[in-house]
Design a protein around this motif. Structure first.
Motif, PDB file in Angstrom:
ATOM      1  N   ILE A 766      30.888  28.845  33.837  1.00 22.88           N
ATOM      2  CA  ILE A 766      31.233  29.305  32.481  1.00 22.88           C
ATOM      3  C   ILE A 766      31.380  30.824  32.461  1.00 22.88           C
ATOM      4  CG2 ILE A 766      30.409  29.469  30.093  1.00 22.88           C
ATOM      5  CD1 ILE A 766      29.060  26.749  30.498  1.00 22.88           C
ATOM      6  N   ALA A 767      30.437  31.524  33.115  1.00 24.57           N
ATOM      7  CA  ALA A 767      30.500  32.993  33.137  1.00 24.57           C
ATOM      8  C   ALA A 767      31.753  33.475  33.862  1.00 24.57           C
ATOM      9  CB  ALA A 767      29.254  33.555  33.811  1.00 24.57           C
ATOM     10  N   LEU A 768      32.111  32.824  34.993  1.00 28.99           N
ATOM     11  CA  LEU A 768      33.321  33.233  35.724  1.00 28.99           C
ATOM     12  C   LEU A 768      34.573  33.015  34.876  1.00 28.99           C
ATOM     13  CD1 LEU A 768      32.607  31.933  39.352  1.00 28.99           C
ATOM     14  CD2 LEU A 768      32.749  34.307  38.573  1.00 28.99           C
ATOM     15  N   ALA A 769      34.596  31.912  34.156  1.00 23.69           N
ATOM     16  CA  ALA A 769      35.758  31.644  33.300  1.00 23.69           C
ATOM     17  C   ALA A 769      35.886  32.704  32.214  1.00 23.69           C
ATOM     18  CB  ALA A 769      35.632  30.248  32.682  1.00 23.69           C
ATOM     19  N   ARG A 770      34.770  33.035  31.576  1.00 21.31           N
ATOM     20  CA  ARG A 770      34.829  34.046  30.527  1.00 21.31           C
ATOM     21  C   ARG A 770      35.167  35.423  31.096  1.00 21.31           C
ATOM     22  NH1 ARG A 770      35.719  30.285  28.719  1.00 21.31           N
ATOM     23  NH2 ARG A 770      34.474  28.891  27.415  1.00 21.31           N
ATOM     24  N   LEU A 771      34.638  35.721  32.291  1.00 18.12           N
ATOM     25  CA  LEU A 771      34.929  37.011  32.917  1.00 18.12           C
ATOM     26  C   LEU A 771      36.409  37.131  33.254  1.00 18.12           C
ATOM     27  CD1 LEU A 771      33.869  39.664  34.038  1.00 18.12           C
ATOM     28  CD2 LEU A 771      33.387  38.497  36.197  1.00 18.12           C
ATOM     29  N   ALA A 772      37.009  36.050  33.716  1.00 16.17           N
ATOM     30  CA  ALA A 772      38.439  36.078  34.021  1.00 16.17           C
ATOM     31  C   ALA A 772      39.260  36.314  32.755  1.00 16.17           C
ATOM     32  CB  ALA A 772      38.852  34.764  34.688  1.00 16.17           C
ATOM     33  N   GLU A 773      38.848  35.698  31.644  1.00 17.13           N
ATOM     34  CA  GLU A 773      39.565  35.907  30.389  1.00 17.13           C
ATOM     35  C   GLU A 773      39.511  37.374  29.957  1.00 17.13           C
ATOM     36  OE1 GLU A 773      38.074  33.443  27.301  1.00 17.13           O
ATOM     37  OE2 GLU A 773      37.854  31.692  28.590  1.00 17.13           O
ATOM     38  N   THR A 774      38.291  37.887  29.900  1.00 20.40           N
ATOM     39  CA  THR A 774      38.142  39.257  29.416  1.00 20.40           C
ATOM     40  C   THR A 774      38.711  40.277  30.393  1.00 20.40           C
ATOM     41  OG1 THR A 774      35.906  39.303  30.350  1.00 20.40           O
ATOM     42  CG2 THR A 774      36.120  38.707  28.022  1.00 20.40           C
ATOM     43  N   ALA A 775      38.709  39.944  31.690  1.00 23.79           N
ATOM     44  CA  ALA A 775      39.260  40.878  32.680  1.00 23.79           C
ATOM     45  C   ALA A 775      40.744  41.104  32.436  1.00 23.79           C
ATOM     46  CB  ALA A 775      39.022  40.361  34.089  1.00 23.79           C
ATOM     47  N   ALA A 776      41.446  40.053  32.033  1.00 23.03           N
ATOM     48  CA  ALA A 776      42.882  40.196  31.770  1.00 23.03           C
ATOM     49  C   ALA A 776      43.110  41.179  30.617  1.00 23.03           C
ATOM     50  CB  ALA A 776      43.484  38.826  31.439  1.00 23.03           C
ATOM     51  N   ALA A 811      38.230  61.606  34.086  1.00 24.21           N
ATOM     52  CA  ALA A 811      39.115  61.082  33.050  1.00 24.21           C
ATOM     53  C   ALA A 811      40.110  60.081  33.623  1.00 24.21           C
ATOM     54  CB  ALA A 811      39.862  62.236  32.378  1.00 24.21           C
ATOM     55  N   ILE A 812      40.475  60.256  34.869  1.00 24.15           N
ATOM     56  CA  ILE A 812      41.421  59.320  35.492  1.00 24.15           C
ATOM     57  C   ILE A 812      40.734  57.991  35.816  1.00 24.15           C
ATOM     58  CG2 ILE A 812      42.891  58.961  37.508  1.00 24.15           C
ATOM     59  CD1 ILE A 812      43.372  61.972  37.545  1.00 24.15           C
ATOM     60  N   ALA A 813      39.477  58.074  36.268  1.00 32.10           N
ATOM     61  CA  ALA A 813      38.757  56.848  36.612  1.00 32.10           C
ATOM     62  C   ALA A 813      38.140  56.176  35.397  1.00 32.10           C
ATOM     63  CB  ALA A 813      37.662  57.170  37.627  1.00 32.10           C
ATOM     64  N   LEU A 814      37.971  56.934  34.298  1.00 29.29           N
ATOM     65  CA  LEU A 814      37.283  56.412  33.123  1.00 29.29           C
ATOM     66  C   LEU A 814      37.929  55.158  32.532  1.00 29.29           C
ATOM     67  CD1 LEU A 814      34.975  56.849  31.088  1.00 29.29           C
ATOM     68  CD2 LEU A 814      36.533  58.296  29.766  1.00 29.29           C
ATOM     69  N   PRO A 815      39.261  55.092  32.353  1.00 32.07           N
ATOM     70  CA  PRO A 815      39.835  53.885  31.740  1.00 32.07           C
ATOM     71  C   PRO A 815      39.519  52.613  32.513  1.00 32.07           C
ATOM     72  CG  PRO A 815      41.440  55.666  31.775  1.00 32.07           C
ATOM     73  CD  PRO A 815      40.286  56.128  32.594  1.00 32.07           C
ATOM     74  N   LEU A 816      39.672  52.656  33.828  1.00 28.41           N
ATOM     75  CA  LEU A 816      39.376  51.456  34.628  1.00 28.41           C
ATOM     76  C   LEU A 816      37.895  51.115  34.547  1.00 28.41           C
ATOM     77  CD1 LEU A 816      41.598  52.054  37.791  1.00 28.41           C
ATOM     78  CD2 LEU A 816      41.976  50.413  35.939  1.00 28.41           C
ATOM     79  N   LEU A 821      33.705  47.549  32.800  1.00 23.43           N
ATOM     80  CA  LEU A 821      32.381  47.363  32.217  1.00 23.43           C
ATOM     81  C   LEU A 821      32.434  46.466  30.978  1.00 23.43           C
ATOM     82  CD1 LEU A 821      30.881  50.949  32.560  1.00 23.43           C
ATOM     83  CD2 LEU A 821      30.263  48.913  33.852  1.00 23.43           C
ATOM     84  N   THR A 822      33.419  46.711  30.123  1.00 25.27           N
ATOM     85  CA  THR A 822      33.509  45.888  28.915  1.00 25.27           C
ATOM     86  C   THR A 822      33.901  44.454  29.258  1.00 25.27           C
ATOM     87  OG1 THR A 822      35.761  46.737  28.625  1.00 25.27           O
ATOM     88  CG2 THR A 822      34.023  47.794  27.358  1.00 25.27           C
ATOM     89  N   SER A 823      34.713  44.289  30.299  1.00 23.97           N
ATOM     90  CA  SER A 823      35.075  42.931  30.713  1.00 23.97           C
ATOM     91  C   SER A 823      33.850  42.176  31.209  1.00 23.97           C
ATOM     92  CB  SER A 823      36.130  42.992  31.826  1.00 23.97           C
ATOM     93  OG  SER A 823      37.319  43.557  31.352  1.00 23.97           O
ATOM     94  N   VAL A 824      33.034  42.867  32.026  1.00 25.84           N
ATOM     95  CA  VAL A 824      31.815  42.221  32.527  1.00 25.84           C
ATOM     96  C   VAL A 824      30.876  41.893  31.367  1.00 25.84           C
ATOM     97  CG1 VAL A 824      29.745  42.585  33.922  1.00 25.84           C
ATOM     98  CG2 VAL A 824      31.980  43.276  34.800  1.00 25.84           C
ATOM     99  N   ALA A 825      30.712  42.877  30.444  1.00 23.06           N
ATOM    100  CA  ALA A 825      29.812  42.646  29.309  1.00 23.06           C
ATOM    101  C   ALA A 825      30.300  41.487  28.446  1.00 23.06           C
ATOM    102  CB  ALA A 825      29.710  43.922  28.472  1.00 23.06           C
ATOM    103  N   ALA A 826      31.618  41.492  28.158  1.00 18.47           N
ATOM    104  CA  ALA A 826      32.154  40.418  27.324  1.00 18.47           C
ATOM    105  C   ALA A 826      32.083  39.075  28.043  1.00 18.47           C
ATOM    106  CB  ALA A 826      33.601  40.736  26.941  1.00 18.47           C
ATOM    107  N   GLY A 827      32.330  39.066  29.371  1.00 22.85           N
ATOM    108  CA  GLY A 827      32.262  37.822  30.122  1.00 22.85           C
ATOM    109  C   GLY A 827      30.864  37.247  30.152  1.00 22.85           C
ATOM    110  N   ILE A 828      29.875  38.127  30.379  1.00 18.32           N
ATOM    111  CA  ILE A 828      28.494  37.656  30.408  1.00 18.32           C
ATOM    112  C   ILE A 828      28.061  37.188  29.026  1.00 18.32           C
ATOM    113  CG2 ILE A 828      26.108  38.402  30.748  1.00 18.32           C
ATOM    114  CD1 ILE A 828      27.090  40.222  32.967  1.00 18.32           C
TER     115      ILE A 828
END
Length: 848
Positions: A766-776, A811-816, A821-828
């Motif tokens: 379930i966590a992997l599925a949600r992480l894949a969704e939010t990662a996109a 600043a260049i690395a910040l967006p990624l 981080l938000t994808s992982v947080a939202a997936g978890i």
């Protein structure tokens, strides 16, 4: 039943429902209220501060200038005939400004300090009033008493020299008794120069006795004219223009007063204004997400209202009033914070700039900010509440639902409200054109993010594979509204945060280059030619001193380029400062050491007609090249010379730099002063050298660069802290917006997670599925939002702040990083957080 009775019944029902929902219902809007509060506070603070400072500058324009017209010349005063002609146009006042050194008198360990000396006449000030701590008249304070002339000083001089009222100081060769403390000087900003010491006011009749007015000294003679109320101001101005001497003068009107300060202020407030727009956009996005989350959580309550007989309009009105009430409360708190912060900042800044201002002038701006925020939040409210009246009650009882989708009519209304709010916000900022471009950029970013979100949702249906993970991802990305909302909220936040962080790093880099690692420790002004060699010998014979650089210093005014007046020859408006007033001028036989961009230096023994070496700024101002001619005035004489070469500019070195350098003849024999800079390896030796020099050469003004560097460092650190604070506020606003979308995602996924666990899905799957969704969504938001933020920061740095764009690796690395981080947080949160823990919680969810 009559229509009026029906309306009354609905109103009565709505009132009862609001009373029932007043506690828990509105309490669920905490996240929404925080988003509104941050957007209101930041936008309101920036708008109120900008408006208050702009109004203060405009209201004080004549006070800043000191009259209706001011003319300035350097080195030598205007002749008596010209002054008499000026007096025919109105009442005049003459002041002289220069840098000097104040020395404590009558003590064995004399202390000294660089001061900004102003000698004033009996008519000063023509407009406004000088405020003294003792509340006495300025002319009385400056009048001779018991054989000693008076001086009025700023408190900083007293505290640093350790003296008080009634004691005496030595300025040049003349003693002055300190009579009072200067609190406010109405024309403080008229000088337009960086003040290196506290202000000291003396009578103009006492200036000659100081010995500081020798030919070649750096003095600025200012003549102010105040027209009579019945004067023909246009005709008077024309007659003044006709009196301009051949050597030229700088003439200013109230509109020109404090132009440099206004330019710096506009640059700063433009950056702050764009940051405010970003915060406003992030706040609206967060508010929309928070309302959508709240509606999703209340779908069961909505269904129960509908099944109990409440009509769809009543349900919509109930939730609209609740959201509006919560928004108004949050907005009121945000505007109160903004008003308090703006008044506090304006009080401090106007005191530093010696400006008068009234907080009452802020109320129209407060109302305009309130209207702007109300319209913007109204648009977010319409979008967030769209479709809840069309939720099927039976469906809402079976599952939580966030609405029936955004209807086209509601989308048009929401878009129109937000657009009107954006127009008001743009009009209220100091640079509307730049603010409009920024707003347009944010709209473009929002459109791109929404489009990417829709593409992701559509592309999910084409995912290959029939295993559980692929099916779960396909189902999770099937809700286009949810994907668009998540991508939009995340992308706007990343764009705003990245833009401010990259701009902050550019500002920090620009500030740090203004504090060179190897600056001189002291700079000596008004050194006479006969004193230069003696200083060389003293420095050479003193261990611990070195790095001496002595340069002749004069002032010049550019008049014509290739025979054309400089106003007509100017091709780069950004460089118009080179023709405003008198500029630095020197002569040299040998090259100065600066890189030559074009042309060649004259031979060391050249004694022909004067040749010129122009700095890079002059080249850019007039598209100048070697072989062109410049007509200029020096000490009242006009010269026309050929440009021999163009030198590279080396600003911010704290060493003497000159706009124009000429070949030695005939300037080496003209009256002029020298500027000497040197360094000391031992602070004690350097202080001893300054003391000896002050006793033996009272005419020399010593500028302690060490203190200036320390003060500049504090200013830089404060500016950097301010920009970091703005970035932190935007990060907080973006985090709240993301929290709303993640929280909504948890609510939407809870039942789905229960169903998946019942058919055998593990928590890991379930966590992997949600992480894949939010990662996109996270990847799309990071790419678009990050690119937009970097482009925006380049535009702000180069256009508004006029500094080099140095975004930094962070600043260049910040967006990624933010996207990941938000994808992982939202997936978890959407996976593990939504999955019930234990059989008891699972049973309770199933029974509900």
């Amino acid at each position: 039943m009559r229509r009026d009775d029906t309306l009354l019944a609905r109103a009565s029902l709505l009132s009862k429902l609001l009373k029932a929902e007043a506690g828990f219902g509105i309490l669920g809007l905490r996240l929404f209220m925080v988003c509104v509060l941050i957007a209101s506070a930041m936008l309101g603070l920036i708008w109120l501060f900008s408006s208050g400072l702009s109004n203060a500058m405009q209201d004080n324009a004549r006070r800043i200038l000191g009259g209706d017209v001011a003319v300035t010349v350097v080195n030598a005063p205007l002749d008596a005939e010209t002054v008499a002609r000026l007096a025919e146009t109105g009442r005049i006042s003459q002041v002289v400004e220069l840098r000097a050194t104040a020395v404590t008198d009558g003590t064995a360990d004399a202390r000294r300090m660089t001061i900004e000396l102003k000698a004033v006449d009996a008519a000063y000030p023509l407009i406004g009033a000088v405020a003294l701590a003792g509340e006495r008249n300025l002319q009385d304070a400056l009048a001779p008493r018991n054989g000693l002339p008076g001086a009025v000083v700023e408190n900083a001089l007293l505290s640093r020299l350790g003296i008080g009222i009634g004691e005496t100081i030595l300025i040049g060769e003349n003693r002055f008794e300190i009579r009072d403390v200067l609190l406010r000087e109405p024309d403080r900003l008229s000088a337009g120069t960086f003040l290196v010491g506290p202000r000291v006011l003396v009578s103009g009749g006492q200036l000659a006795a100081t010995g500081l007015t020798e030919r070649g000294s750096l003095l600025e003679y200012r003549t102010r004219i105040r027209f009579d109320d019945s004067s023909d101001r246009v005709a008077a101005r024309q007659s003044i223009d006709a009196l301009e001497p051949e050597r030229g003068w700088e003439i200013q009107s109230p509109a020109d007063a404090a132009e440099r300060v206004r330019e710096v202020t506009n640059r700063t407030t433009s950056f702050l204004g764009i940051s405010g727009l970003a915060a406003f956009a992030i706040g609206l996005s967060g508010a929309w997400s928070a309302v959508a989350m709240w509606i999703g959580r209340r779908s069961r309550a909505i269904a129960q209202y509908r099944l109990s007989g409440a009509t769809a309009p009543t349900v919509v009105a109930l939730h609209a009033v609740m959201v509006a009430a919560a928004g108004l409360v949050a907005m009121a708190f945000g505007l109160a914070i903004a008003l308090f912060g703006a008044v506090t900042l304006l009080e401090m800044l106007t005191a530093q700039l010696h400006l008068l201002w009234s907080p009452a002038g802020l109320w129209p701006t407060v109302l305009l900010v309130f209207a702007t925020l109300t319209l913007g939040l109204g648009g977010a409210l319409v979008a967030g509440l769209s479709g809840i009246g069309r939720i099927p009650p039976a469906r809402a009882l079976r599952e939580e639902a966030g609405g029936a989708g955004l209807r086209r009519r509601d989308a048009v209304i929401a878009g129109a409200l937000v657009a009107i709010a954006a127009v008001l916000a743009i009009a209220g900022l100091p640079n509307p054109a730049m603010a409009a471009a920024a707003a347009g950029g944010l709209v473009l970013v929002a459109v791109l993010l929404a489009g990417l979100g829709a593409l992701i949702a559509r592309g999910a249906g084409y995912l290959p594979g029939r295993d559980f993970l692929a099916l779960s991802i396909r189902q999770g990305l099937g809700s286009r509204r949810s994907v668009i909302l998540r991508t939009l909220a995340l992308g706007i936040g990343i764009a705003g945060i990245t833009g401010v962080v990259a701009t902050q790093h550019s500002l920090q880099s620009a500030f740090e280059t203004q504090i060179p690692e190897k600056a001189p420790d002291i700079v000596l002004l008004d050194v006479q030619a006969a004193q230069v060699e003696r200083i060389r010998q003293q420095v050479a014979g003193t261990p611990g001193l070195g790095g001496l650089q002595a340069t002749p210093f004069m002032r010049t005014r550019l008049l014509r380029v290739n025979g054309r007046p400089v106003e007509e020859a100017l091709v780069n408006p950004d460089k118009d400062w080179v023709i405003e007033g008198d500029r630095s001028f020197s002569w040299a036989a040998e090259p100065t050491g600066a890189e030559l961009l074009s042309g060649a230096w004259w031979p060391p023994d050249y004694d022909g007609p004067p040749l010129l070496s122009a700095e890079e700024d002059v080249m850019q101002a007039f598209d100048l090249k070697p072989g062109d001619t410049l007509t200029y005035s020096v000490l009242g004489r006009v010269f026309t010379s050929e440009v021999a070469n163009i030198r590279k500019e080396y600003h911010r070195t704290m060493r003497p730099e000159f706009l124009v350098v000429a070949s030695p003849e005939p300037f080496r024999n003209a009256p002029h002063g020298w500027i000497v800079s040197l360094q000391g390896r031992d602070s004690g030796v350097l202080n001893s050298f300054i003391s000896d020099l002050s006793r033996s050469a009272a005419n020399i003004t010593v500028i302690d660069v060490r203190r200036l560097v320390s003060d500049a460092t504090e200013i830089v650190e404060a500016a950097i802290l301010g920009t970091v604070l703005i970035a932190a506020i935007l990060l907080l606003a973006g985090s709240l917006s993301l929290a709303a979308t993640v929280s909504a995602d948890v609510d939407a996924r809870r039942r789905e997670a229960v169903a998946l666990s019942l058919v055998g899905a593990t928590r890991r799957e379930i966590a992997l599925a949600r992480l894949a969704e939010t990662a996109a969504s996270g990847l799309a938001a990071a790419l678009v939002g990050g690119a937009a933020g970097l482009v925006g920061s380049y535009w702000i740095a180069a256009g508004a702040l006029r500094v080099d764009w140095v975004p930094g690796a962070g600043a260049i690395a910040l967006p990624l990083a933010l996207g990941l981080l938000t994808s992982v947080a939202a997936g978890i949160a959407g996976g593990l957080g939504a999955l019930p823990r234990g059989r008891g919680q699972l049973a309770r969810l199933l029974s509900s």
